[in-house]
Design a protein around this motif. Structure first.
Motif, PDB file in Angstrom:
ATOM      1  N   UNK A 111       0.844  -1.196   0.000  1.00  0.00           N
ATOM      2  CA  UNK A 111       0.000   0.000   0.000  1.00  0.00           C
ATOM      3  C   UNK A 111       0.882   1.249   0.000  1.00  0.00           C
ATOM      4  N   UNK A 112       0.439   2.307  -0.671  1.00  0.00           N
ATOM      5  CA  UNK A 112       1.212   3.555  -0.641  1.00  0.00           C
ATOM      6  C   UNK A 112       1.238   4.125   0.773  1.00  0.00           C
ATOM      7  N   UNK A 113       2.363   4.691   1.155  1.00  0.00           N
ATOM      8  CA  UNK A 113       2.463   5.357   2.455  1.00  0.00           C
ATOM      9  C   UNK A 113       1.730   6.689   2.358  1.00  0.00           C
ATOM     10  N   UNK A 114       0.889   6.969   3.318  1.00  0.00           N
ATOM     11  CA  UNK A 114       0.110   8.211   3.287  1.00  0.00           C
ATOM     12  C   UNK A 114       0.989   9.442   3.433  1.00  0.00           C
ATOM     13  N   UNK A 115       2.059   9.320   4.190  1.00  0.00           N
ATOM     14  CA  UNK A 115       2.884  10.473   4.522  1.00  0.00           C
ATOM     15  C   UNK A 115       3.778  10.933   3.375  1.00  0.00           C
ATOM     16  N   UNK A 116       4.102  10.036   2.434  1.00  0.00           N
ATOM     17  CA  UNK A 116       5.105  10.355   1.423  1.00  0.00           C
ATOM     18  C   UNK A 116       4.878   9.479   0.201  1.00  0.00           C
ATOM     19  N   UNK A 117       4.727  10.082  -0.976  1.00  0.00           N
ATOM     20  CA  UNK A 117       4.434   9.291  -2.171  1.00  0.00           C
ATOM     21  C   UNK A 117       5.646   8.553  -2.732  1.00  0.00           C
ATOM     22  N   UNK A 118       6.810   8.701  -2.120  1.00  0.00           N
ATOM     23  CA  UNK A 118       7.995   7.947  -2.522  1.00  0.00           C
ATOM     24  C   UNK A 118       7.975   6.535  -1.929  1.00  0.00           C
ATOM     25  N   UNK A 119       7.303   6.385  -0.790  1.00  0.00           N
ATOM     26  CA  UNK A 119       7.345   5.128  -0.049  1.00  0.00           C
ATOM     27  C   UNK A 119       6.060   4.320  -0.172  1.00  0.00           C
ATOM     28  N   UNK A 120       6.228   3.011   0.021  1.00  0.00           N
ATOM     29  CA  UNK A 120       5.123   2.064   0.132  1.00  0.00           C
ATOM     30  C   UNK A 120       5.324   1.293   1.429  1.00  0.00           C
ATOM     31  N   UNK A 121       4.265   0.634   1.863  1.00  0.00           N
ATOM     32  CA  UNK A 121       4.362  -0.261   3.014  1.00  0.00           C
ATOM     33  C   UNK A 121       4.034  -1.661   2.517  1.00  0.00           C
ATOM     34  N   UNK A 122       4.963  -2.572   2.691  1.00  0.00           N
ATOM     35  CA  UNK A 122       4.729  -3.982   2.402  1.00  0.00           C
ATOM     36  C   UNK A 122       4.344  -4.591   3.745  1.00  0.00           C
ATOM     37  N   UNK A 123       3.035  -4.803   3.930  1.00  0.00           N
ATOM     38  CA  UNK A 123       2.536  -5.180   5.251  1.00  0.00           C
ATOM     39  C   UNK A 123       2.040  -6.612   5.274  1.00  0.00           C
ATOM     40  N   UNK A 124       2.459  -7.335   6.298  1.00  0.00           N
ATOM     41  CA  UNK A 124       1.975  -8.696   6.502  1.00  0.00           C
ATOM     42  C   UNK A 124       0.505  -8.644   6.890  1.00  0.00           C
ATOM     43  N   UNK A 125      -0.291  -9.549   6.322  1.00  0.00           N
ATOM     44  CA  UNK A 125      -1.678  -9.660   6.784  1.00  0.00           C
ATOM     45  C   UNK A 125      -1.792 -10.769   7.831  1.00  0.00           C
ATOM     46  N   UNK A 126      -0.674 -11.448   8.100  1.00  0.00           N
ATOM     47  CA  UNK A 126      -0.649 -12.510   9.102  1.00  0.00           C
ATOM     48  C   UNK A 126      -0.150 -12.010  10.460  1.00  0.00           C
TER      49      UNK A 126
END
Length: 145
Positions: free
Chosen positions: A37-52
């Motif tokens: 998901x795109x990071x809300x704070x900065x359009x350069x970053x994304x968050x690769x987040x575990x759903x587990x």
């Protein structure tokens, strides 16, 4: 679907957007399912987040936004393993190490995360024959006072 994360708040996602890492990610081999998901704070970053595990979210960025001539080759075995038919079907990100001092924020160019966005499968690779650094400054010489 919704994921209530410890550090990034409530993230909404569709099941079709879950990326499966069959081998996990180094350091998190037990976790196989992530969302990007795109990071809300900065359009350069994304968050690769575990759903587990709602506590595990990795900050990543596209290496091409940092280093325009970034490149590496995927061998035939890796291309087949990730079911890549067209290079347009892949999205590449690299892990970012944050720091309170802007000049100390780095990106790991040695270990790209390759995601087949058509098949929703991914893997973090370690580039053996390419001389990219593990800690490349993200804001190299761009900060002025």
């Amino acid at each position: 679907m919704k994921l209530n994360t410890k550090y990034h708040g409530l993230l909404e996602y569709d099941e079709k957007n879950i990326v499966v890492f069959r081998k996990g990610i180094p350091g998190f081999e037990h976790l196989k399912k992530f969302i990007l998901v795109p990071a809300e704070e900065n359009n350069l970053f994304y968050i690769l987040h575990s759903i587990e595990d709602e506590n595990i979210g990795i900050i990543v960025a596209s290496p091409f936004d940092i280093l325009k001539d970034y490149e590496f080759e995927l061998n035939e075995d890796k291309t087949a393993e990730l079911k890549i038919e067209n290079m347009e079907d892949i999205f590449i990100v690299n892990t970012v190490t944050l720091n309170s001092v802007l000049e100390n924020i780095t990106i790991n160019l040695k270990a790209p995360i390759v995601i087949n966005i058509k098949e929703n499968i991914g893997e973090q690779l370690i580039l053996d024959k390419v001389e990219y650094p593990i800690k490349y400054p993200l804001f190299k010489g761009e900060v002025s006072c």
